[in-house]
Motif scaffolding. Structure first.
Motif, mmCIF file in Angstrom:
data_model
loop_
_atom_site.group_PDB
_atom_site.id
_atom_site.type_symbol
_atom_site.label_atom_id
_atom_site.label_comp_id
_atom_site.label_asym_id
_atom_site.label_seq_id
_atom_site.Cartn_x
_atom_site.Cartn_y
_atom_site.Cartn_z
ATOM 1 N N LEU A 68 0.834 -1.204 0.000
ATOM 2 C CA LEU A 68 0.000 0.000 0.000
ATOM 3 C C LEU A 68 0.867 1.250 0.000
ATOM 4 O O LEU A 68 0.593 2.216 -0.724
ATOM 5 C CB LEU A 68 -0.918 0.006 1.224
ATOM 6 N N SER A 69 1.919 1.240 0.809
ATOM 7 C CA SER A 69 2.822 2.387 0.870
ATOM 8 C C SER A 69 3.496 2.630 -0.475
ATOM 9 O O SER A 69 3.734 3.775 -0.872
ATOM 10 C CB SER A 69 3.878 2.157 1.953
ATOM 11 N N GLY A 70 3.792 1.542 -1.194
ATOM 12 C CA GLY A 70 4.404 1.653 -2.513
ATOM 13 C C GLY A 70 3.410 1.861 -3.633
ATOM 14 O O GLY A 70 3.797 1.920 -4.800
ATOM 15 N N ALA A 71 2.126 1.970 -3.287
ATOM 16 C CA ALA A 71 1.060 2.258 -4.259
ATOM 17 C C ALA A 71 1.046 1.259 -5.411
ATOM 18 O O ALA A 71 0.977 1.636 -6.586
ATOM 19 C CB ALA A 71 1.187 3.689 -4.785
ATOM 20 N N LEU A 72 1.106 -0.037 -5.083
ATOM 21 C CA LEU A 72 1.040 -1.075 -6.108
ATOM 22 C C LEU A 72 -0.245 -0.951 -6.920
ATOM 23 O O LEU A 72 -1.337 -0.829 -6.360
ATOM 24 C CB LEU A 72 1.109 -2.457 -5.459
ATOM 25 N N GLN A 73 -0.104 -1.009 -8.239
ATOM 26 C CA GLN A 73 -1.241 -0.931 -9.147
ATOM 27 C C GLN A 73 -1.421 -2.260 -9.879
ATOM 28 O O GLN A 73 -0.456 -3.005 -10.085
ATOM 29 C CB GLN A 73 -1.030 0.190 -10.169
ATOM 30 N N PRO A 74 -2.668 -2.587 -10.294
ATOM 31 C CA PRO A 74 -2.891 -3.833 -11.038
ATOM 32 C C PRO A 74 -2.004 -3.916 -12.272
ATOM 33 O O PRO A 74 -1.823 -2.936 -12.995
ATOM 34 C CB PRO A 74 -4.373 -3.742 -11.420
ATOM 35 N N GLY A 75 -1.445 -5.094 -12.500
ATOM 36 C CA GLY A 75 -0.611 -5.333 -13.667
ATOM 37 C C GLY A 75 0.850 -4.996 -13.483
ATOM 38 O O GLY A 75 1.670 -5.311 -14.358
ATOM 39 N N GLU A 76 1.220 -4.386 -12.359
ATOM 40 C CA GLU A 76 2.612 -3.998 -12.164
ATOM 41 C C GLU A 76 3.478 -5.184 -11.744
ATOM 42 O O GLU A 76 2.984 -6.205 -11.265
ATOM 43 C CB GLU A 76 2.714 -2.884 -11.123
ATOM 44 N N THR A 77 4.784 -5.006 -11.929
ATOM 45 C CA THR A 77 5.761 -6.022 -11.558
ATOM 46 C C THR A 77 6.441 -5.615 -10.256
ATOM 47 O O THR A 77 6.877 -4.474 -10.105
ATOM 48 C CB THR A 77 6.816 -6.194 -12.662
ATOM 49 N N VAL A 78 6.525 -6.577 -9.332
ATOM 50 C CA VAL A 78 7.085 -6.323 -8.009
ATOM 51 C C VAL A 78 8.289 -7.230 -7.780
ATOM 52 O O VAL A 78 8.216 -8.438 -8.025
ATOM 53 C CB VAL A 78 6.046 -6.597 -6.901
ATOM 54 N N ILE A 79 9.393 -6.661 -7.313
ATOM 55 C CA ILE A 79 10.521 -7.444 -6.815
ATOM 56 C C ILE A 79 10.338 -7.603 -5.313
ATOM 57 O O ILE A 79 10.149 -6.616 -4.596
ATOM 58 C CB ILE A 79 11.868 -6.750 -7.099
ATOM 59 N N LYS A 103 11.762 4.730 0.040
ATOM 60 C CA LYS A 103 11.177 5.112 1.323
ATOM 61 C C LYS A 103 11.217 3.951 2.296
ATOM 62 O O LYS A 103 11.198 2.778 1.908
ATOM 63 C CB LYS A 103 9.734 5.584 1.133
ATOM 64 N N GLY A 104 11.279 4.288 3.568
ATOM 65 C CA GLY A 104 11.125 3.291 4.610
ATOM 66 C C GLY A 104 9.666 3.204 5.019
ATOM 67 O O GLY A 104 8.899 4.165 4.867
ATOM 68 N N ASN A 105 9.275 2.047 5.543
ATOM 69 C CA ASN A 105 7.884 1.874 5.968
ATOM 70 C C ASN A 105 7.836 0.938 7.167
ATOM 71 O O ASN A 105 8.380 -0.168 7.120
ATOM 72 C CB ASN A 105 7.040 1.295 4.832
ATOM 73 N N PHE A 106 7.192 1.390 8.243
ATOM 74 C CA PHE A 106 7.050 0.571 9.445
ATOM 75 C C PHE A 106 5.619 0.062 9.541
ATOM 76 O O PHE A 106 4.678 0.844 9.677
ATOM 77 C CB PHE A 106 7.402 1.393 10.685
ATOM 78 N N MET A 107 5.452 -1.234 9.407
ATOM 79 C CA MET A 107 4.166 -1.897 9.567
ATOM 80 C C MET A 107 3.127 -1.401 8.551
ATOM 81 O O MET A 107 3.364 -1.485 7.357
ATOM 82 C CB MET A 107 3.659 -1.749 11.007
ATOM 83 N N PHE A 108 2.010 -0.828 9.021
ATOM 84 C CA PHE A 108 0.898 -0.476 8.139
ATOM 85 C C PHE A 108 0.039 0.553 8.853
ATOM 86 O O PHE A 108 0.143 0.739 10.073
ATOM 87 C CB PHE A 108 0.058 -1.714 7.800
ATOM 88 N N ASP A 109 -0.823 1.241 8.105
ATOM 89 C CA ASP A 109 -1.669 2.239 8.756
ATOM 90 C C ASP A 109 -2.926 1.582 9.326
ATOM 91 O O ASP A 109 -3.188 0.393 9.113
ATOM 92 C CB ASP A 109 -2.005 3.401 7.818
ATOM 93 N N GLY A 110 -3.706 2.368 10.066
ATOM 94 C CA GLY A 110 -4.840 1.816 10.792
ATOM 95 C C GLY A 110 -5.975 1.306 9.932
ATOM 96 O O GLY A 110 -6.843 0.569 10.415
#
Length: 382
Positions: free
Chosen positions: A175-186, A316-323
């Motif tokens: 979510l923090s990286g704003a993944l979109q449908p169809g994208e490629t993730v490492i 960016k760094g990301n700790f856990m997730f939002d509420g």
């Protein structure tokens, strides 16, 4: 006075004890949970012995993110009802910092925070975790589960539902990286607990392909076999230098154009070893790519200033997730987008906690976990 049993750690590297403690009455903003199942993290023994020096509000009850039932509610509760099956988010956020500008957060039952403000949370109302028959938790951290759907129709047990806790961590990163449908993730390392779960979450969010990074190809081939052909492509770091690894990662993406998002769960490097894959993965991103770092590595990462600027790369760094993340992830599971069927759990009776903690330490892969369970009596509230 009502009482219940809880597992207490009096001091770091001291024996745990099963103790009878007073059962608190929930006040405003609190909910009392009857615990049914509580996951045991693979590294819990290292935390309890001090090998991993997490700040802890001693003495305290360990344990995170249970599946349980609402037993009692505070005066300001409007929607929760006693008997409901619920998931409890372990991430306690300061209520008087609504914009999260100070970032005051603790992980109830696991991490007491590193600031004086965080210790106010961990040393008072939210001191104790879920290795107990009952637990007091923040009202806003309690999420109702569709019991007829999840338990009766889908056939999940309370123990299996504790995987929500693991899946939420990569979900927060995606979510923090704003993944979109169809994208490629490492995803790195995809052979670990959170990295392995990240593959399933990315697929549920519509990722077109996941490039799974691990040390050895033999482990990655087993992961590839779980998913439809071409959806997960493994890349092993063994024997590759930084440039060769970057090229291998790019080659694993559609048309060799690079990835859209890099999600990293790199642990602290063993003594005398240096990770090279982080900079390689960032270099393997497309223009406008995003990198989200969520691991425990302490290495310095060499990045090309000009490459970041000319190609518009975000790191960016990301700790856990939002509420809001738990409710969204639960919806993915309840709607069938994210299946829990490939995951496994080994159940231990609540009083067999020592053996359970030792067993959990051997389960570092992404598909098997250890859970402390309390068996419900027949006729329990449904």
């Amino acid at each position: 006075m009502a009482t219940h049993q809880a597992i207490i750690l009096p001091e770091i590297n001291s024996p745990l004890s099963l103790t009878t403690v007073p059962t608190p009455t929930p006040q405003s903003g609190q909910v009392l949970i009857k615990v049914l199942a509580s996951p045991i993290l693979a590294y819990y023994r290292a935390i309890l012995t001090g090998k991993l020096p997490y700040p802890l509000p001693l003495p305290f009850t360990p344990g995170v993110s249970p599946i349980g039932r609402v037993e009692a509610i505070g005066s300001d509760t409007t929607a929760l009802k006693p008997g409901q099956l619920v998931y409890v988010d372990l991430t306690v956020r300061a209520r008087d910092d609504p914009l999260r500008e100070q970032g005051t957060v603790i992980l109830q039952g696991l991490f007491g925070g590193i600031t004086p403000e965080a210790r106010i949370l961990s040393e008072n109302d939210w001191r104790h975790g879920s290795w107990a028959e009952k637990q007091i938790v923040p009202l806003e951290n309690v999420h109702v589960l569709d019991e007829p759907l999840l338990l009766d129709l889908m056939g999940y047990s309370p123990a299996r539902l504790t995987w929500i806790n693991t899946l939420l961590v990569p979900y927060g990163g995606l979510l923090s990286g704003a993944l979109q449908p169809g994208e490629t993730v490492i995803v790195c390392f995809a052979t670990g607990h959170f990295g392995g779960a990240a593959i399933d979450v990315a697929m549920a969010m519509g990722a077109g392909r996941v490039v799974a990074v691990g040390r050895r190809m033999s482990s990655l081939e087993k992961i590839q076999a779980v998913y439809p052909k071409g959806k997960v492509v493994g890349v092993a770091t063994e024997g590759l230098d930084e440039t060769a690894l970057r090229d291998a990662l790019r080659k694993a993406t559609p048309r060799g154009l690079g990835a859209d998002l890099f999600l990293d769960f790199t642990p602290a490097a063993p003594e005398g070893q240096k990770w090279i894959h982080i900079s390689s993965a960032i270099s393997a991103l497309k223009a406008n790519g995003r990198a989200v770092l969520m691991g425990g590595a302490s290495d310095l990462v060499n990045l090309s200033y000009s490459e970041l600027t000319t190609r518009n790369i975000t790191v960016k760094g990301n700790f856990m997730f939002d509420g809001t993340a738990p409710a969204k992830l639960i919806r993915l599971i309840e709607m069938g987008n994210l299946s829990l069927s490939r995951f496994n759990d080994i159940e231990f009776d609540f009083q067999d906690y020592e053996r359970a903690i030792d067993e959990a330490a051997t389960k570092t892969a992404g598909d098997c976990g250890v859970v402390l369970v309390h068996r419900e009596q027949s006729g329990a509230v449904q």
